[in-house]
Design an enzyme around this catalytic site. Structure first.
Site, PDB file in Angstrom:
ATOM      1  N   TYR A  56      -6.254 -16.415  11.559  1.00 53.50           N
ATOM      2  CA  TYR A  56      -5.071 -17.044  10.939  1.00 53.50           C
ATOM      3  C   TYR A  56      -5.305 -18.541  10.785  1.00 53.50           C
ATOM      4  CZ  TYR A  56      -0.282 -18.849  10.560  1.00 53.50           C
ATOM      5  OH  TYR A  56       0.851 -19.530  10.156  1.00 53.50           O
ATOM      6  N   GLN A 162      11.306 -15.047   4.070  1.00 51.74           N
ATOM      7  CA  GLN A 162       9.964 -15.510   3.712  1.00 51.74           C
ATOM      8  C   GLN A 162       9.225 -14.319   3.098  1.00 51.74           C
ATOM      9  OE1 GLN A 162       7.024 -15.826   6.858  1.00 51.74           O
ATOM     10  NE2 GLN A 162       6.766 -17.991   6.386  1.00 51.74           N
ATOM     11  N   LYS A 164       5.953 -12.798   1.987  1.00 56.95           N
ATOM     12  CA  LYS A 164       4.515 -12.997   2.166  1.00 56.95           C
ATOM     13  C   LYS A 164       3.811 -12.626   0.854  1.00 56.95           C
ATOM     14  CE  LYS A 164       4.193 -14.117   6.594  1.00 56.95           C
ATOM     15  NZ  LYS A 164       3.755 -15.486   6.958  1.00 56.95           N
ATOM     16  N   ASP A 193       5.287 -17.366   0.986  1.00 59.92           N
ATOM     17  CA  ASP A 193       4.250 -17.854   1.909  1.00 59.92           C
ATOM     18  C   ASP A 193       2.945 -17.108   1.646  1.00 59.92           C
ATOM     19  OD1 ASP A 193       2.704 -18.842   3.920  1.00 59.92           O
ATOM     20  OD2 ASP A 193       3.920 -18.065   5.568  1.00 59.92           O
ATOM     21  N   GLU A 218       5.078 -21.888   0.488  1.00 60.90           N
ATOM     22  CA  GLU A 218       4.563 -22.253   1.814  1.00 60.90           C
ATOM     23  C   GLU A 218       3.056 -22.027   1.856  1.00 60.90           C
ATOM     24  OE1 GLU A 218       6.941 -21.152   5.215  1.00 60.90           O
ATOM     25  OE2 GLU A 218       5.153 -20.783   6.419  1.00 60.90           O
ATOM     26  N   ASP A 241       1.990 -25.232   6.245  1.00 60.46           N
ATOM     27  CA  ASP A 241       2.018 -24.565   7.545  1.00 60.46           C
ATOM     28  C   ASP A 241       0.648 -24.763   8.189  1.00 60.46           C
ATOM     29  OD1 ASP A 241       1.974 -22.759   9.664  1.00 60.46           O
ATOM     30  OD2 ASP A 241       3.071 -21.195   8.643  1.00 60.46           O
ATOM     31  N   LYS A 265       4.026 -24.923  13.849  1.00 58.84           N
ATOM     32  CA  LYS A 265       3.655 -24.060  14.976  1.00 58.84           C
ATOM     33  C   LYS A 265       3.389 -24.964  16.180  1.00 58.84           C
ATOM     34  CE  LYS A 265       3.410 -20.374  12.294  1.00 58.84           C
ATOM     35  NZ  LYS A 265       4.276 -20.925  11.237  1.00 58.84           N
ATOM     36  N   TRP A 320      11.166 -18.977  14.008  1.00 53.83           N
ATOM     37  CA  TRP A 320      10.681 -17.592  13.946  1.00 53.83           C
ATOM     38  C   TRP A 320      10.204 -17.205  15.349  1.00 53.83           C
ATOM     39  CZ3 TRP A 320       6.202 -15.055  15.177  1.00 53.83           C
ATOM     40  CH2 TRP A 320       5.952 -13.816  14.580  1.00 53.83           C
TER      41      TRP A 320
HETATM   42  C1  0XW Z   1       5.989 -16.028   9.709  1.00 56.98           C
HETATM   43  N1  0XW Z   1       5.162 -16.667  10.712  1.00 56.98           N
HETATM   44  C2  0XW Z   1       5.933 -17.685  11.416  1.00 56.98           C
HETATM   45  C3  0XW Z   1       4.718 -15.637  11.654  1.00 56.98           C
HETATM   46  C4  0XW Z   1       3.265 -15.652  11.743  1.00 56.98           C
HETATM   47  O1  0XW Z   1       2.896 -16.402  12.849  1.00 56.98           O
HETATM   48  C5  0XW Z   1       2.788 -16.334  10.523  1.00 56.98           C
HETATM   49  C6  0XW Z   1       3.895 -17.228  10.181  1.00 56.98           C
HETATM   50  C7  0XW Z   1       3.779 -18.044   8.990  1.00 56.98           C
HETATM   51  O2  0XW Z   1       4.779 -18.596   8.511  1.00 56.98           O
HETATM   52  O3  0XW Z   1       2.682 -18.191   8.474  1.00 56.98           O
HETATM   53 MG    MG Z   2       3.546 -19.735   7.065  1.00 54.44          MG
END
Ligand code: 0XW
Ligand code: MG
Length: 369
Positions: A56, A162, A164, A193, A218, A241, A265, A320
């Protein structure tokens, strides 16, 4: 007060439904490391680091434990309530490896809170969001399925979704996003994202096709430079991110107009101390942000909930936590941190307010001191 012993524990967390997919990487189980920092006063503080698999971002579970094994011995004898000095000591002992340092930084905040009988959110200046709002990530490949998931999540109470993207192709991303947007309520925020998975061409095509949909992109592309190159070429705000990996990176991205928001994070930037600076920086420049971590159990969840509670509400994009996506959790003596209807309660006790039930845990994988 002095640090007398540091123990490292390993915990495996299993993904609900067996698999969590993002554009480039996926995970099935998560290898989490919990640190217990014990002081000569008997207080014990906890911190956790749980990379989202090895692909990641530049983090992996074995790397966290190797770095912690370098850091733990040099912290023995330090005062855990002087957290700035603790971070200086860690930085002198090892360059980088913020995701390992984060666990020790958080454990020191936990001890400080317990010592002063205050919650971490109160030590950080007080609560602005209670309960703490969350958001939910979906990775649909079918527009009807995407719309159904979006309706169900909004009915549950989520006010941020969000989507993906970056896995099935930009055409699919566009179709799915249009389907979600068609059922999105006015008060609900949308994000696409791509988790680094788009080329610049993908990002530009997506943004053109979805120009009338209010959303943020994102981490569309891989590097800071690729994302910077989107400036003036996309119709949507860009949130960083994975590239927002330090206080300096966040500051640079704001200064150069690369990012209009951040998915943060805690472990990536080195813990609560660094995140508090980033929250202050974003506040000063009116930049929205989330307070998340890559994955983790109750200790990580409590850390991000405390931080999320302190963000000025108009800039807060949510916290999250992994709990809704995780099959197994680790045993805790305190109330678990759960996401109920898109919101989390702030743990009540001093420090983090979560106490792992160490008696029921397997032995530590390493003990220092
Ligand atoms: C949605 N999230 C917060 C969970 C995973 O850790 C990945 C992440 C993101 O936004 O990339
Ligand atoms: Mg992200």
């Amino acid at each position: 007060m002095k640090i007398r012993q540091i123990r490292l524990y390993r915990h495996e967390l299993t993904v609900l439904d067996g698999r969590y997919d993002m554009s480039i990487s996926h995970v099935e189980t998560l290898d989490s490391t919990v640190v217990a920092v014990e002081t000569d006063s008997g207080l014990v503080g906890f911190g956790e680091t749980c990379p989202l698999g090895p692909a990641y971002q530049p983090q992996h579970a074995g790397g966290a434990r190797a770095a912690l094994s370098e850091l733990a011995p040099v912290l023995l004898g330090s005062d855990p309530t002087r957290i700035g000095l603790v971070n200086d000591t860690m930085d002198q002992a090892l360059l980088g490896h913020s995701y390992a340092k984060a666990a020790l930084d958080v454990a020191c905040w936990d001890i400080t809170g317990k010592h002063r009988n205050e919650r971490i959110c109160d030590l950080l200046g007080g609560v602005r969001n209670d309960p703490v709002p969350s958001y939910y990530g979906i990775l649909p490949t079918d527009p009807d399925d995407a719309a159904a998931q979006a309706i169900a999540l909004q009915d549950q109470g989520f006010e941020r979704l969000q989507i993906k993207t970056g896995k099935a192709g930009v055409d699919v991303d566009i179709a799915v996003t249009k389907a979600v947007a068609a059922v999105t309520k006015p008060n609900v925020k949308l994000l696409a994202d791509a988790n680094r998975g788009w080329t610049q061409r993908d990002a530009i095509l997506f943004s053109e096709a979805c120009a009338d949909i209010p959303l943020a992109l994102e981490q569309p592309c891989n590097t800071m430079a690729e994302n910077a190159a989107l400036r003036g070429r996309v119709r949507h705000p860009v949130f960083l991110d994975e590239s927002a990996d330090s206080i300096a990176a966040v500051s640079e991205a704001i200064e150069q107009g690369i990012a209009q928001g951040f998915g943060m994070k805690v472990s990536r930037v080195g813990g609560i101390s660094a995140m508090a600076t980033i929250i202050a920086l974003c506040s000063a420049r009116s930049i929205p942000l989330t307070c998340d971590d890559t994955w983790g159990g109750d200790i990580t969840a409590a850390t991000t909930v405390h931080l999320g509670a302190t963000v000025p509400s108009r800039l807060f994009e949510g916290t999250w936590i992994a709990e809704p996506y995780t099959e197994t959790s680790y045993a805790c003596r305190s109330e678990p941190v759960t996401n109920a209807n898109g919101r989390m309660a702030i743990p009540a006790g001093p420090g983090l307010g979560v106490e792992p039930d160490l008696d029921s845990w397997p032995d530590p994988v390493a003990v220092f001191g």
